[in-house]
Design an enzyme around this catalytic site. Structure first.
Site, PDB file in Angstrom:
ATOM      1  N   THR A 143       0.362  -4.577 -28.304  1.00 55.43           N
ATOM      2  CA  THR A 143       1.351  -3.663 -27.714  1.00 55.43           C
ATOM      3  C   THR A 143       2.036  -3.061 -28.926  1.00 55.43           C
ATOM      4  OG1 THR A 143       1.722  -4.801 -25.578  1.00 55.43           O
ATOM      5  CG2 THR A 143       3.605  -3.628 -26.454  1.00 55.43           C
ATOM      6  N   ASP A 149      -2.413  -7.789 -16.100  1.00 56.95           N
ATOM      7  CA  ASP A 149      -1.024  -8.247 -15.986  1.00 56.95           C
ATOM      8  C   ASP A 149      -0.626  -8.537 -14.536  1.00 56.95           C
ATOM      9  OD1 ASP A 149      -0.189  -8.574 -18.564  1.00 56.95           O
ATOM     10  OD2 ASP A 149       0.626  -6.565 -18.789  1.00 56.95           O
TER      11      ASP A 149
HETATM   12  N1  GLY Z   1       0.803  -5.800 -21.398  1.00 56.55           N
HETATM   13  C1  GLY Z   1       1.831  -6.620 -21.845  1.00 56.55           C
HETATM   14  C2  GLY Z   1       3.016  -6.553 -20.986  1.00 56.55           C
HETATM   15  O1  GLY Z   1       3.245  -5.548 -20.340  1.00 56.55           O
HETATM   16  O2  GLY Z   1       3.744  -7.504 -20.902  1.00 56.55           O
END
Ligand code: GLY
Length: 565
Positions: free
Chosen positions: A375, A417
């Site tokens: 991220t 997620d």
């Molecule tokens: N993809 C990581 C998050 O949104 O927590």
């Protein structure tokens, strides 16, 4: 000639960053009087500062940085992913923008399970079915419409030039691309820019002509340059040939949404953070409330007592996350209750100062780590004091690995997620339940925690990091490092981090960075310990007493740079 200019420019930026490290007090980050940008890539930080110098505000710079990262930092910077923005204007107005991906219309609760209701290995992580409907372009257009000052076209220009002129790979970037070589080929048999070489090296120069064309379409047509026409057709064409389910209707229907910010006090500070569909804000506020109730000012940083309390708070907070959190447009989330100080006092009442609590009421499966926690985050403050905290992601490194060849960009693997089955952990080991089950057009639960801290009525700190489930705990520790442990912004960013999340029931620490005696004492209290190479890669800004800004990027764990003027 332009290529050489670009290479020289990249070198210059690195030298500037290195010089700042050498000549400044090593404990402080980059000090700036007028504005600062802290991001994961030097070229993106420089582009942000250039926009500020041109008279753009923090939000203009944010749009330019987001698109620049999509070129210079393709492992996580993106137009094929999503994210969240937390805003505090110089007038003190606070706001949050949700540009999180959504489940496609054809998605359904059991789409990653076989006929025996068992998860199909990697289906939510890799390839076309793992992709959620991207939100980043809608997010940037929406952010600019409300808060931008310079014309949108001006903000796209630097990223287009970057894509056309190319980017020079750092050692870490070349190694990261090499690590995914086989997966890139498996998911993209037709090949694309990163499969044109078997081994990439530091100093290799990569241009992105297809991405430059897509960015020009966005520059000319705003959101329609992505969600309609050639780009949208490229995404849907890629879906069709790879077995994905995103349609033109999915893309056309996507909207970014302004959400009410979460705001709560912690000591003399106000914390402004992101609410659902991120769990980050709720979890962070719960942790800070617990810390305020139960910590002792005599405790030292990363002492046995402080790590034990953090772990016990995190155990309970991540259990709440798994049970209650999801997309508030689809499920009722008892946010007021979850943040109520009496609720939290009761919730944390079972914490013993002597021994660890057992998390294993539900046995989580072993997590096979096929991804790193990827991220990216950037923080910006302009000379008027407007602040922006954006965390944006493709989820895993390079997302689903699906590359839209005509458009020149990666698509996310954000569907992982969701809770693909109650109690089954995702790639971060996070378990979930009904609240985060898959449903068409629902947003998957996130841990991203872009956050702004006020001291009294003034801007104080802008914080955030990548790191999947470790985002929440890294932001928590970084805030405490400044507010309770007296660190500068740079020291807070650099400080060794730990992580725990209820299940799996363990404390993960950064190898070689913790005192052996503390680890032994934690073990004796009943904690299970595990180590990893790194946790968190913060990009933050602190406003100092004299009004100057301390930008701090994590130079020890990344190539990131904080720049200012
Ligand atoms: N993809 C990581 C998050 O949104 O927590």
């Amino acid at each position: 000639m332009r290529v050489i200019t670009n290479i020289l420019f990249s070198l210059l930026i690195f030298l500037v960053a290195c010089k700042q490290e050498v000549t400044k007090d090593v404990e402080r980050g980059t000090i700036a009087m007028n504005g600062a940008v802290s991001s994961a890539h030097p070229l993106a930080s420089q582009i942000g500062v250039d926009i500020l110098r041109k008279g753009g505000n923090a939000y203009d710079a944010g749009v330019a940085v987001q698109f620049a990262l999509a070129v210079a930092y393709p492992r996580a910077g993106n137009i094929g992913g999503g994210g969240f923005a937390v805003i505090r204007t110089s007038e003190g107005e606070v706001n949050t923008l949700d540009f999180r991906e959504k489940a496609p219309l054809a998605a359904h609760e059991k789409m990653y399970l076989d006929e025996k209701d068992q998860p199909i290995k990697n289906l939510s992580v890799k390839g076309h079915l793992a992709v959620g409907v991207p939100g980043s372009v809608a997010g940037m257009v929406t952010l600019h419409e409300k808060y931008g000052r310079l014309p949108f076209k001006v903000l796209l220009k630097p990223a287009i030039e970057l894509a056309e002129n190319g980017v020079v790979l750092t050692d870490a970037e070349a190694k990261t691309i090499n690590r995914y070589h086989d997966l890139f080929r498996e998911v993209n048999p037709q090949g694309f820019v990163f499969t044109t070489k078997d081994v990439w090296e530091q100093g290799d120069h990569v241009t992105y002509p297809a991405l430059a064309k897509t960015l020009k379409l966005i520059q000319e047509n705003g959101r329609d340059g992505f969600y309609k026409g050639k780009t949208a057709e490229g995404i849907v064409g890629e879906m069709k040939q790879g077995g994905g389910i995103i349609t033109l209707e999915d893309l056309e229907k996507y909207e970014a949404v302004w959400r009410k910010p979460l705001k709560s006090s912690f000591r003399v500070y106000n914390i402004i953070s992101m609410g659902p569909p991120s769990s980050g804000g709720v979890a962070l506020l719960q942790l800070l409330e617990g810390w305020e109730q139960l910590s002792n000012p005599k405790w030292k940083h990363n002492s046995t007592e402080s790590i034990h309390l953090m772990t016990e708070l995190e155990r309970r907070v991540y259990a709440d996350r798994a049970t209650f959190m999801g997309d508030a447009d689809f499920v009722d989330i008892p946010i007021t209750h979850l943040l109520d100080s009496s609720y939290l006092e009761n919730r944390f009442a079972s914490i013993s100062n002597e021994k660890a609590t057992d998390s294993q009421i539900i046995k989580a499966g072993e997590v096979e780590r096929i991804e790193s926690y990827e991220t990216t985050h950037f923080s910006i403050v302009d000379k008027e004091g407007n602040a922006l905290s954006i965390t944006t992601t493709l989820n895993g490194n390079f997302g689903s690995k699906v590359f839209v060849k005509e458009g020149g960009f990666f698509l996310n693997n954000e569907m992982d997620d969701f809770s693909i089955k109650p109690g089954v952990p995702n790639q971060f080991g996070l378990v979930g339940g009904k609240a985060n089950a898959i449903s068409p057009e629902k947003r998957m639960l996130s841990s991203m925690t872009p956050t702004i801290v006020e001291k009294g009525d003034d801007l104080f700190m802008v914080v955030g990091t990548p790191g999947g489930s470790t985002i929440i705990t890294s932001v928590f520790q970084t805030i405490l490092n400044v507010t309770d442990f007296g660190m500068t912004m740079q020291e807070a960013v650099n400080a060794p981090k730990l992580h725990s999340q209820w299940l799996p029931d363990k404390i993960v620490y950064e190898k070689g960075k913790m005192k052996r005696v503390v680890l032994d004492e934690l073990k004796a209290m009943g904690h299970v310990l595990d180590s990893t190479t790194q946790i968190g890669r913060m990009d933050c800004i602190l406003r100092l007493e004299d009004g100057s800004l301390e930008g701090a990027s994590d130079r020890t764990r990344s190539d990131g740079v904080a720049l200012g003027y």
